[in-house]
Design an enzyme around this catalytic site. Structure first.
Site, PDB file in Angstrom:
ATOM      1  N   GLY A   1       0.770  -1.249  -0.233  1.00 34.90           N
ATOM      2  CA  GLY A   1      -0.441   0.167  -0.384  1.00 34.90           C
ATOM      3  C   GLY A   1       1.082   1.004  -0.034  1.00 34.90           C
ATOM      4  CB  ALA A   2       4.029   1.605  -1.011  1.00 38.70           C
TER       5      ALA A   2
ATOM      6  CG  ASN B   1       0.089   1.278   5.033  1.00 41.12           C
ATOM      7  OD1 ASN B   1      -0.258   1.562   6.243  1.00 41.12           O
ATOM      8  ND2 ASN B   1       0.006   1.181   3.426  1.00 41.12           N
TER       9      ASN B   1
ATOM     10  CE1 TYR C   1      -9.548  -0.643   7.600  1.00 36.87           C
ATOM     11  CE2 TYR C   1     -10.393   1.115   9.392  1.00 36.87           C
ATOM     12  CZ  TYR C   1      -9.727   0.458   9.148  1.00 36.87           C
ATOM     13  OH  TYR C   1      -8.551   1.165   8.742  1.00 36.87           O
TER      14      TYR C   1
ATOM     15  CE  LYS D   1      -6.411  -1.920   9.671  1.00 39.15           C
ATOM     16  NZ  LYS D   1      -4.971  -2.111   8.313  1.00 39.15           N
TER      17      LYS D   1
HETATM   18  P1  NAP Z   1      -4.982   4.886   1.184  1.00 36.96           P
HETATM   19  O1  NAP Z   1      -4.491   6.312   1.819  1.00 36.96           O
HETATM   20  O2  NAP Z   1      -5.991   4.481   1.080  1.00 36.96           O
HETATM   21  O3  NAP Z   1      -3.940   3.602   0.790  1.00 36.96           O
HETATM   22  C1  NAP Z   1      -4.316   2.655   0.757  1.00 36.96           C
HETATM   23  C2  NAP Z   1      -3.129   1.593  -0.095  1.00 36.96           C
HETATM   24  O4  NAP Z   1      -3.730   0.563   0.517  1.00 36.96           O
HETATM   25  C3  NAP Z   1      -2.829   2.622  -1.381  1.00 36.96           C
HETATM   26  O5  NAP Z   1      -2.020   2.675  -2.030  1.00 36.96           O
HETATM   27  C4  NAP Z   1      -4.275   0.832  -1.960  1.00 36.96           C
HETATM   28  O6  NAP Z   1      -3.472   1.496  -3.610  1.00 36.96           O
HETATM   29  C5  NAP Z   1      -3.675  -0.111  -1.204  1.00 36.96           C
HETATM   30  N1  NAP Z   1      -4.251  -1.039  -1.685  1.00 36.96           N
HETATM   31  C6  NAP Z   1      -5.533  -1.319  -1.239  1.00 36.96           C
HETATM   32  N2  NAP Z   1      -6.395  -1.971  -1.717  1.00 36.96           N
HETATM   33  C7  NAP Z   1      -4.864  -2.369  -2.200  1.00 36.96           C
HETATM   34  C8  NAP Z   1      -4.993  -4.476  -2.894  1.00 36.96           C
HETATM   35  N3  NAP Z   1      -6.500  -4.693  -2.966  1.00 36.96           N
HETATM   36  N4  NAP Z   1      -3.986  -4.523  -2.746  1.00 36.96           N
HETATM   37  C9  NAP Z   1      -2.859  -4.212  -2.745  1.00 36.96           C
HETATM   38  N5  NAP Z   1      -2.935  -2.361  -1.899  1.00 36.96           N
HETATM   39  C10 NAP Z   1      -4.265  -2.306  -1.923  1.00 36.96           C
HETATM   40  O7  NAP Z   1      -5.211   4.182   2.785  1.00 36.96           O
HETATM   41  P2  NAP Z   1      -4.368   5.125   4.532  1.00 36.96           P
HETATM   42  O8  NAP Z   1      -5.401   5.520   4.875  1.00 36.96           O
HETATM   43  O9  NAP Z   1      -3.309   5.112   4.121  1.00 36.96           O
HETATM   44  O10 NAP Z   1      -4.457   3.888   4.477  1.00 36.96           O
HETATM   45  C11 NAP Z   1      -3.178   2.720   5.447  1.00 36.96           C
HETATM   46  C12 NAP Z   1      -2.985   1.522   6.057  1.00 36.96           C
HETATM   47  O11 NAP Z   1      -3.389   2.507   7.214  1.00 36.96           O
HETATM   48  C13 NAP Z   1      -4.279   0.396   6.073  1.00 36.96           C
HETATM   49  O12 NAP Z   1      -4.301  -0.697   5.944  1.00 36.96           O
HETATM   50  C14 NAP Z   1      -5.705   1.639   7.021  1.00 36.96           C
HETATM   51  O13 NAP Z   1      -6.358   0.912   7.474  1.00 36.96           O
HETATM   52  C15 NAP Z   1      -4.397   1.687   7.903  1.00 36.96           C
HETATM   53  N6  NAP Z   1      -5.527   2.686   8.714  1.00 36.96           N
HETATM   54  C16 NAP Z   1      -5.073   4.441   8.366  1.00 36.96           C
HETATM   55  C17 NAP Z   1      -6.076   5.687   8.823  1.00 36.96           C
HETATM   56  C18 NAP Z   1      -6.124   7.018   8.585  1.00 36.96           C
HETATM   57  O14 NAP Z   1      -6.826   7.164   9.481  1.00 36.96           O
HETATM   58  N7  NAP Z   1      -5.732   6.831   7.412  1.00 36.96           N
HETATM   59  C19 NAP Z   1      -5.782   4.661  10.452  1.00 36.96           C
HETATM   60  C20 NAP Z   1      -5.779   3.612  11.214  1.00 36.96           C
HETATM   61  C21 NAP Z   1      -5.505   3.027  10.558  1.00 36.96           C
HETATM   62  P3  NAP Z   1      -4.378   0.446  -4.594  1.00 36.96           P
HETATM   63  O15 NAP Z   1      -5.544   1.428  -4.161  1.00 36.96           O
HETATM   64  O16 NAP Z   1      -3.373   1.437  -5.783  1.00 36.96           O
HETATM   65  O17 NAP Z   1      -3.567  -0.692  -4.668  1.00 36.96           O
END
Ligand code: NAP
Length: 241
Positions: free
Chosen positions: A14-15, A91, A156, A160
């Site tokens: 998810g980079a 991630n 979700y 998690k």
């Molecule tokens: P984001 O901006 O939506 O980024 C998510 C990343 O995951 C993207 O690079 C996406 O790329 C990739 N991804 C999604 N589906 C995928 C798949 N099927 N295969 C491979 N890659 C995939 O979200 P974020 O907020 O940065 O979240 C990153 C992590 O942190 C997640 O695990 C999320 O649950 C966790 N988190 C986030 C928050 C928050 O407040 N933002 C809080 C707690 C935890 P593609 O769509 O190009 O595949």
């Protein structure tokens, strides 16, 4: 002294954007060779280019973590190109939200398939590579919903919580093999995911992706004597504990 990860190979899932992008850039700055993976190659190439422009080493590899074949091919690529894996940051994640009683099975499958099953598959592949060298670090990005529960977030949250269960078991199973496994449980971070899911939140009040990247560097900077199982990191104005 700044953390030195020269000679280390790190896979960050998810980079392409958000938290994963910040983690990939931070690892690249620390000297690691970064394998940036997700589905959107264009975003990954941009992240890899940013790391390289700062003097680091990075490659972009497309993989859909919902596909076991893609996951196997990703790690086979790491094996053939670099011959080792030192760090895996799980991630990648996606959110689908709504009341549990009306939640579509297709959404449930997608959320569990990427957040939990995808993480599980990456851990399996990485652990096999790391066990051979009797060292490595797996860091799973869970969430505050890895231990709390909020309305509209059942799938979700279940995924998690599952990531936390997986992390706990792997930490025990892999410790004798010299591999450390930890979880980071962030609260609200200003990313696309949160902007879409929680338009009611003021982005300026949220953490930034770099705050989570800093936690990753902290875990990697620990001495061989120490282990930190989990980091719960939250917005400063949110409810403590
Ligand atoms: P984001 O901006 O939506 O980024 C998510 C990343 O995951 C993207 O690079 C996406 O790329 C990739 N991804 C999604 N589906 C995928 C798949 N099927 N295969 C491979 N890659 C995939 O979200 P974020 O907020 O940065 O979240 C990153 C992590 O942190 C997640 O695990 C999320 O649950 C966790 N988190 C986030 C928050 C928050 O407040 N933002 C809080 C707690 C935890 P593609 O769509 O190009 O595949």
């Amino acid at each position: 002294m700044a953390l030195q990860l020269n000679d280390c190979v790190a896979v960050v899932t998810g980079a392409g954007r958000g938290i994963g992008r910040a983690i990939a850039v931070a690892l690249g700055q620390a000297g690691a060779t970064v394998v940036a993976t997700a589905r959107t190659l264009e975003q990954l190439e941009a992240v890899a280019a940013t790391i390289r422009a700062a003097g680091g080493t990075a490659v972009a590899v497309r993989a859909d973590l919902a596909s076991a074949g893609d996951v196997a091919a990703l790690f086979a690529h790491v094996e053939s190109q670099f011959g080792r894996l030192d760090i895996l940051v799980n991630n990648a994640g996606l959110g689908r939200f709504g009341p549990a009683v009306e939640f579509a099975i297709s959404d449930l499958d997608q959320v569990v398939g990427v957040n939990l099953r995808g993480t599980y598959l990456c851990c399996q592949q990485a652990a096999r590579m790391m066990m051979r060298r009797r060292s490595g670090y797996i860091i799973n990005i869970a969430s505050v919903v890895g231990f709390k529960g909020y309305p509209q977030q059942s799938a979700y949250t279940a995924a998690k919580h599952g990531v936390m269960g997986l992390t706990k078991c792997l930490a025990v199973e892999l410790q004798p093999h010299g591999i450390r496994v930890s979880a980071i449980l962030p609260g609200g971070v200003d990313t696309d995911m949160v902007r879409a899911a929680r338009p009611d939140l003021d982005p300026a009040a949220l953490m930034q992706p770099e705050d989570i990247a800093q936690s990753v560097l902290y875990l990697l900077s620990l001495s061989e004597r120490a282990a930190v199982d989990q980091i719960y990191i939250r917005r400063r104005d949110s409810q403590p504990f």
